[in-house]
Design an enzyme around this catalytic site. Structure first.
Site, PDB file in Angstrom:
ATOM      1  N   SER A 174       0.839  -1.198   0.000  1.00 34.60           N
ATOM      2  CA  SER A 174       0.000   0.000   0.000  1.00 34.60           C
ATOM      3  C   SER A 174       0.871   1.244   0.000  1.00 34.60           C
ATOM      4  O   SER A 174       2.033   1.213   0.438  1.00 34.60           O
ATOM      5  CB  SER A 174      -0.890   0.008   1.256  1.00 34.60           C
ATOM      6  OG  SER A 174      -1.508   1.265   1.458  1.00 34.60           O
ATOM      7  N   TYR A 187      -2.167  -1.049  10.494  1.00 32.60           N
ATOM      8  CA  TYR A 187      -2.294  -1.454   9.094  1.00 32.60           C
ATOM      9  C   TYR A 187      -1.085  -0.995   8.287  1.00 32.60           C
ATOM     10  O   TYR A 187      -0.494  -1.773   7.523  1.00 32.60           O
ATOM     11  CB  TYR A 187      -3.581  -0.861   8.514  1.00 32.60           C
ATOM     12  CG  TYR A 187      -3.765  -1.033   7.030  1.00 32.60           C
ATOM     13  CD1 TYR A 187      -4.317  -2.193   6.498  1.00 32.60           C
ATOM     14  CD2 TYR A 187      -3.420  -0.008   6.141  1.00 32.60           C
ATOM     15  CE1 TYR A 187      -4.510  -2.343   5.131  1.00 32.60           C
ATOM     16  CE2 TYR A 187      -3.605  -0.147   4.781  1.00 32.60           C
ATOM     17  CZ  TYR A 187      -4.151  -1.312   4.281  1.00 32.60           C
ATOM     18  OH  TYR A 187      -4.333  -1.442   2.922  1.00 32.60           O
TER      19      TYR A 187
END
Length: 282
Positions: A174, A187
């Site tokens: 990401s 995360y």
């Protein structure tokens, strides 16, 4: 400009695509050219979002596709229909990638059904927004790490005995691995771990002829968004990117196809960035 509705904010992870408004766009944009003809792929998190878009695109390019999903049966059924509409074969595998036993079984079932394994796409993930880091519980941290990074490691361990020279592994990381996200600290940490895992495995597997690369999406309209953020965040989602909008799953899947096929035959240890220029938008 498309408005991303806040009246469908969801209360479960990883979210349900059939409840989203508007629906994500997963349909491939161009005719297939046989770039994965005869290949077998496993895609985790393949019931929706980037995973579904990738499954459908791989099928259009000639692959037979197994995909892992957690509990989202209705979304998984739609992925099967979409893959079959491309003339492909789909094998849905229901379970939790955080369980090594399940990962071993998923790979075993795939090889039993299709006879081999050529491509592994590690895409499954969860995220839980928290305003204050001190409110992130131990249980949340452990769940996020178990799904996002342990799951990728377990799937690679399960797949390796079946992967031969020319096989490919792709890890979905990401933009948060590079710039962080203050509502998604745990995360973001897992996505940084995935980045390091991709690079380490690329070096480890080079002499076996197995390439390992990654994709680092930016803000993409998937079920994780309404399942993670409060209404005001859903409404403004993606508008901070350089392109001023969130991306769609079918804008990420071509990066995964490129890394899965021979077009990227001289690439390993690299990461592609379909992020709408978000990394520039500081």
């Amino acid at each position: 400009m498309t408005q991303y509705s806040d009246d469908r904010v969801q209360d479960q992870q990883p979210g349900l695509e059939h409840e989203m408004d508007p629906k994500p766009d997963y349909a491939p944009r161009y005719p297939g050219s046989g770039r994965l003809e005869g290949k077998v792929a496993i895609i985790t998190g393949g019931d929706s979002g980037i995973g579904r878009a990738t499954a459908v695109l791989f099928a259009r390019e000639g692959a037979r596709v197994a995909f892992v999903y957690k509990t989202e049966d209705r979304d998984a059924e739609e992925t099967v229909r979409a893959v079959e509409a491309e003339g492909g074969e789909a094998l849905p595998l229901r379970g939790d990638v955080g369980s090594k036993d399940f990962c071993l079984q998923a790979v075993s079932d795939t090889v039993e059904r299709f006879g081999k394994l050529d491509v592994l796409v590690n895409n499954a993930a969860e995220q839980h927004a928290q305003e204050n880091f001190e409110d992130v519980s131990q249980e949340q941290m452990e769940a996020t790490f178990r799904t996002n990074i342990f799951g990728q490691m377990f799937m690679v361990q399960a797949a390796l005995p079946h992967l031969k020279k020319g096989a490919t592994i792709i890890g979905v990381t990401s933009v948060t691995a590079y710039r962080g996200q203050d509502l998604l600290i745990d995360y973001s940490a897992t996505k940084g771990a995935i980045l390091s895992f991709v690079r380490a495995m690329a070096s480890k597997l080079a002499d076996r002829g197995i390439r390992v690369n990654g994709v680092a999406p930016g803000p993409i309209w998937t079920p994780l968004i309404p399942a993670s953020f409060p209404p005001e965040k859903v409404e403004s989602f993606g508008k901070g990117s350089t392109l001023g909008r969130p991306g769609q799953p079918n804008e990420v899947a071509p990066s995964l196809l490129f890394l899965a096929c021979e077009d990227s035959s001289f690439m390993t240890g690299h990461v592609l960035h379909p992020d709408g220029g978000e990394a520039l938008a500081d």
